[in-house]
Design a protein around this motif. Structure first.
Motif, PDB file in Angstrom:
ATOM      1  N   ARG A 109      52.106  44.105  45.462  1.00 58.97           N
ATOM      2  CA  ARG A 109      53.097  44.312  44.404  1.00 58.97           C
ATOM      3  C   ARG A 109      52.897  43.324  43.264  1.00 58.97           C
ATOM      4  O   ARG A 109      52.995  43.694  42.073  1.00 58.97           O
ATOM      5  CB  ARG A 109      54.503  44.155  44.994  1.00 58.97           C
ATOM      6  N   GLU A 110      52.587  42.076  43.594  1.00 60.74           N
ATOM      7  CA  GLU A 110      52.346  41.059  42.571  1.00 60.74           C
ATOM      8  C   GLU A 110      51.100  41.383  41.757  1.00 60.74           C
ATOM      9  O   GLU A 110      51.077  41.208  40.536  1.00 60.74           O
ATOM     10  CB  GLU A 110      52.187  39.702  43.249  1.00 60.74           C
ATOM     11  N   GLY A 111      50.064  41.881  42.429  1.00 61.24           N
ATOM     12  CA  GLY A 111      48.846  42.255  41.725  1.00 61.24           C
ATOM     13  C   GLY A 111      49.080  43.373  40.733  1.00 61.24           C
ATOM     14  O   GLY A 111      48.564  43.344  39.609  1.00 61.24           O
ATOM     15  N   LYS A 112      49.855  44.363  41.140  1.00 63.13           N
ATOM     16  CA  LYS A 112      50.167  45.470  40.233  1.00 63.13           C
ATOM     17  C   LYS A 112      50.966  44.989  39.028  1.00 63.13           C
ATOM     18  O   LYS A 112      50.720  45.395  37.892  1.00 63.13           O
ATOM     19  CB  LYS A 112      50.966  46.546  40.975  1.00 63.13           C
ATOM     20  N   HIS A 113      51.907  44.074  39.281  1.00 64.50           N
ATOM     21  CA  HIS A 113      52.727  43.543  38.190  1.00 64.50           C
ATOM     22  C   HIS A 113      51.866  42.797  37.178  1.00 64.50           C
ATOM     23  O   HIS A 113      52.019  42.975  35.955  1.00 64.50           O
ATOM     24  CB  HIS A 113      53.790  42.609  38.770  1.00 64.50           C
ATOM     25  N   LYS A 114      50.925  41.991  37.657  1.00 60.86           N
ATOM     26  CA  LYS A 114      50.064  41.227  36.760  1.00 60.86           C
ATOM     27  C   LYS A 114      49.132  42.143  35.982  1.00 60.86           C
ATOM     28  O   LYS A 114      48.854  41.906  34.798  1.00 60.86           O
ATOM     29  CB  LYS A 114      49.270  40.191  37.562  1.00 60.86           C
ATOM     30  N   GLN A 115      48.636  43.171  36.633  1.00 61.18           N
ATOM     31  CA  GLN A 115      47.773  44.112  35.930  1.00 61.18           C
ATOM     32  C   GLN A 115      48.535  44.848  34.831  1.00 61.18           C
ATOM     33  O   GLN A 115      48.033  45.041  33.726  1.00 61.18           O
ATOM     34  CB  GLN A 115      47.173  45.117  36.911  1.00 61.18           C
ATOM     35  N   ASN A 116      49.761  45.246  35.141  1.00 60.90           N
ATOM     36  CA  ASN A 116      50.570  45.980  34.164  1.00 60.90           C
ATOM     37  C   ASN A 116      50.934  45.127  32.964  1.00 60.90           C
ATOM     38  O   ASN A 116      51.150  45.633  31.866  1.00 60.90           O
ATOM     39  CB  ASN A 116      51.836  46.505  34.829  1.00 60.90           C
ATOM     40  N   HIS A 117      50.985  43.817  33.159  1.00 59.82           N
ATOM     41  CA  HIS A 117      51.359  42.906  32.071  1.00 59.82           C
ATOM     42  C   HIS A 117      50.155  42.199  31.466  1.00 59.82           C
ATOM     43  O   HIS A 117      50.311  41.258  30.682  1.00 59.82           O
ATOM     44  CB  HIS A 117      52.377  41.873  32.566  1.00 59.82           C
ATOM     45  N   GLY A 118      48.948  42.623  31.861  1.00 56.93           N
ATOM     46  CA  GLY A 118      47.738  42.075  31.247  1.00 56.93           C
ATOM     47  C   GLY A 118      47.485  40.629  31.570  1.00 56.93           C
ATOM     48  O   GLY A 118      46.847  39.909  30.790  1.00 56.93           O
ATOM     49  N   ASP A 119      47.927  40.150  32.733  1.00 57.35           N
ATOM     50  CA  ASP A 119      47.704  38.761  33.140  1.00 57.35           C
ATOM     51  C   ASP A 119      46.223  38.542  33.413  1.00 57.35           C
ATOM     52  O   ASP A 119      45.581  39.348  34.067  1.00 57.35           O
ATOM     53  CB  ASP A 119      48.516  38.467  34.405  1.00 57.35           C
TER      54      ASP A 119
ATOM     55  N   PRO B 202      40.117  41.737  39.506  1.00 57.83           N
ATOM     56  CA  PRO B 202      39.976  42.163  40.894  1.00 57.83           C
ATOM     57  C   PRO B 202      39.575  41.050  41.827  1.00 57.83           C
ATOM     58  O   PRO B 202      39.923  41.060  42.995  1.00 57.83           O
ATOM     59  CB  PRO B 202      38.879  43.245  40.816  1.00 57.83           C
ATOM     60  N   GLU B 203      38.797  40.051  41.324  1.00 52.83           N
ATOM     61  CA  GLU B 203      38.346  38.991  42.212  1.00 52.83           C
ATOM     62  C   GLU B 203      39.430  37.976  42.497  1.00 52.83           C
ATOM     63  O   GLU B 203      39.322  37.191  43.414  1.00 52.83           O
ATOM     64  CB  GLU B 203      37.145  38.258  41.587  1.00 52.83           C
ATOM     65  N   VAL B 204      40.499  37.987  41.680  1.00 50.31           N
ATOM     66  CA  VAL B 204      41.504  36.952  41.804  1.00 50.31           C
ATOM     67  C   VAL B 204      42.691  37.389  42.646  1.00 50.31           C
ATOM     68  O   VAL B 204      43.116  36.706  43.554  1.00 50.31           O
ATOM     69  CB  VAL B 204      41.997  36.504  40.407  1.00 50.31           C
ATOM     70  N   VAL B 205      43.249  38.547  42.341  1.00 47.30           N
ATOM     71  CA  VAL B 205      44.386  39.043  43.094  1.00 47.30           C
ATOM     72  C   VAL B 205      43.918  40.201  43.948  1.00 47.30           C
ATOM     73  O   VAL B 205      43.373  41.178  43.444  1.00 47.30           O
ATOM     74  CB  VAL B 205      45.533  39.478  42.159  1.00 47.30           C
ATOM     75  N   VAL B 206      44.111  40.094  45.235  1.00 52.17           N
ATOM     76  CA  VAL B 206      43.635  41.118  46.148  1.00 52.17           C
ATOM     77  C   VAL B 206      44.522  42.346  46.012  1.00 52.17           C
ATOM     78  O   VAL B 206      45.690  42.312  46.369  1.00 52.17           O
ATOM     79  CB  VAL B 206      43.664  40.614  47.601  1.00 52.17           C
ATOM     80  N   VAL B 207      44.001  43.405  45.466  1.00 52.83           N
ATOM     81  CA  VAL B 207      44.733  44.643  45.306  1.00 52.83           C
ATOM     82  C   VAL B 207      43.990  45.727  46.062  1.00 52.83           C
ATOM     83  O   VAL B 207      42.881  46.088  45.683  1.00 52.83           O
ATOM     84  CB  VAL B 207      44.875  45.043  43.811  1.00 52.83           C
ATOM     85  N   ASP B 208      44.579  46.229  47.098  1.00 56.15           N
ATOM     86  CA  ASP B 208      43.956  47.274  47.898  1.00 56.15           C
ATOM     87  C   ASP B 208      44.208  48.606  47.202  1.00 56.15           C
ATOM     88  O   ASP B 208      45.293  49.175  47.258  1.00 56.15           O
ATOM     89  CB  ASP B 208      44.559  47.282  49.300  1.00 56.15           C
ATOM     90  N   ARG B 209      43.182  49.104  46.527  1.00 56.48           N
ATOM     91  CA  ARG B 209      43.356  50.305  45.724  1.00 56.48           C
ATOM     92  C   ARG B 209      43.656  51.537  46.584  1.00 56.48           C
ATOM     93  O   ARG B 209      44.378  52.426  46.161  1.00 56.48           O
ATOM     94  CB  ARG B 209      42.119  50.532  44.859  1.00 56.48           C
TER      95      ARG B 209
END
Length: 503
Positions: free
Chosen positions: A471-481, A486-493
């Motif tokens: 959930r945190e990874g999705k939030h950061k992606q949506n806000h352009g963090d 992909p190498e930093v926040v583990v997001v299981d696509r």
């Protein structure tokens, strides 16, 4: 040191001064590339930089961690090899000595990691190793139990940030996608130290017992101290500080610039001091709570395959010899090494720390069920102890996962990883006295039941971390963090797609 020669020499310099060294390094890089150690498409100059970092950070880090666990395990090996009888130890004194070590270790860990943010890691960590080498040497001359308490207190003090300090340095030099396998490689030095301690004690008991009038268990501490002090001296020459400070001696200025550039925007630079709002940041996020909980549960689940296994064998001295009591537990160690390294590679390859963490928990569950049942025969009980070796993979997986999730905040990473180790070990220092008292051998039924419960709880914690990091990874992606790379926040696509479909 030969491989560390600069790769930026001219061709004539290569021919005249470094061709042999360069050829060795090139062959090594090709070999490691073939097994996937370096990511595909990584430039050659970056591979050379990573090779130098691996040689400096991991060689000393692994050797240091090896001696840390060599010295820790030796107190148990000495206990089952004559120290108990010679010093007149009784009851649960071994547990209390172990608790003294952990109390010291945990009390000073967070202050020591704060100290590490002010002073060069390449001086602090080797200097601390000298301290625990000397206190280990002091154990060889103990005449009473009180000396054991004092020496183990000082050993805990000096060892307090060796683990988290090295993890902090690893997390400061490497990209998040490179951390998992290196933390795993670093970690397996601990079971290697445990394994070697068993064989070293067996050799000391067989070959050095009563040499110069000293018992074999005393020689074990002397040899441990010599190894530890030699490795600490080595660390002063090869181990680097964090990249934002002084350039390490083994890389060029250009390589140092490359090292800093390659992690820019991916890993927050370590700070020289903790900022005022660090604790507000730490305690307002879920990272501290769940990673500390996961580490605490993992520390509980480690216990059966270590000291309790040795005490179980000691209680059955009519079946097992002194040499067997020291060497049979090394089977658990061998399992730990293979599983931990394999899981570290899988985590880096897939970006899914949770997958191997869940997989290795099930063999531990089986092992604990066997030990709780107890009436499964001698081979069944041995299998139960040995299966707990799978738990070892959770240590590098959890620490690697934490380093990746918190890659964007170096201060938080330092505090959380130190808290994980300090709190987890502090709780274990108390619970091991109750769960696995030396006087309760061979059947520690209460301890086995409690570890079975914490193993089940571990599964739930891993799933909770997976959900929240996703959930945190999705939030950061949506806000352009920037830390949402992909190498930093583990997001299981694939998990993401599944969740979307479920909605």
């Amino acid at each position: 040191m030969t491989i560390w020669s600069s790769t930026r020499q001219t061709s004539s310099q290569h021919e005249n001064n470094g061709n042999g060294r360069s050829r060795i390094g090139s062959l090594w890089i090709k070999l490691m590339s073939s097994i996937g150690w370096y990511p595909k498409g990584m430039p050659e100059e970056e591979k050379w930089l990573i090779l130098k970092l691996d040689l400096s950070i991991l060689i000393f880090g692994c050797l240091s961690f090896f001696t840390k666990y060599l010295d820790q395990q030796s107190i148990t090996n000495a206990y089952v090899s004559g120290m108990k009888e010679e010093l007149g130890m009784y009851g649960d004194q071994l547990n209390y000595i172990t608790a003294t070590f952990w109390a010291s270790y945990c009390t000073f860990m967070i202050p020591a990691c704060y100290f590490l943010t002010h002073y060069p890691a390449n001086r602090v960590l080797p200097a601390l190793e000298i301290g625990w080498g000397l206190s280990t040497f002091g154990l060889a001359w103990a005449k009473n139990v009180e000396t054991l308490y004092a020496m183990r207190f000082f050993t805990g003090l000096f060892e307090c940030c060796s683990f988290t300090g090295t993890i902090y340095v690893i997390g400061s030099w490497y990209k998040p996608g490179e951390i998992g396998r290196r933390v795993a490689l670093f970690f397996i030095a601990s079971p290697l130290g445990t394994m070697f301690a068993g064989y070293l004690q067996a050799a000391a008991y067989t070959n050095l017992n009563q040499v110069h009038g000293l018992a074999g268990w005393r020689w074990l501490f002397i040899v441990d101290a010599i190894i530890t002090l030699a490795i600490s001296a080595f660390g002063f020459f090869v181990f680097p500080d964090v990249p934002t400070r002084k350039k390490p001696r083994f890389i060029t200025s250009e390589e140092h610039a490359l090292a800093r550039k390659r992690i820019e925007g991916l890993v927050a630079p370590p700070q020289l001091q903790l900022s005022r709002d660090i604790f507000k940041r730490v305690f307002s996020r879920w990272h501290w709570y769940l990673f500390v909980l996961q580490w605490t549960l993992m520390d509980q689940n480690f216990l059966p395959g270590s000291q309790p296994f040795s005490l179980y064998l000691k209680a059955k001295s009519d079946i097992y010899s002194v040499v067997q009591i020291n060497t049979i537990p090394t089977i658990v160690t061998a399992v730990s090494i293979v599983v931990a390294l394999l899981c570290g590679v899988i985590a880096d390859k897939t970006g899914r720390f949770w997958l191997p963490a869940i997989a290795v928990t099930f063999p531990v569950l089986v092992g604990m069920i066997l030990l709780v049942a107890w009436d499964v025969g001698e081979s069944g009980r041995l299998a139960g102890f040995i299966l707990t070796g799978f738990e070892a993979a959770c240590s590098p997986l959890t620490m690697g996962w934490a380093s990746v999730v918190m890659a964007g905040d170096a201060e938080e990473r330092a505090v959380v990883t130190a808290s994980m180790n300090a709190i987890g070990q502090a709780i274990t220092a108390g619970t091991q006295v109750v769960q696995f008292p030396a006087s309760g051998a061979p059947n520690f039924r209460g301890g086995f039941i409690s570890v079975l419960a914490t193993t089940v709880a571990q599964l739930g914690t891993v799933l909770a971390i997976l959900f929240l990091s996703h959930r945190e990874g999705k939030h950061k992606q949506n806000h352009g963090d920037v830390s949402s790379e992909p190498e930093v926040v583990v997001v299981d696509r694939e998990l993401d797609k599944t969740l979307e479909a479920g909605r």
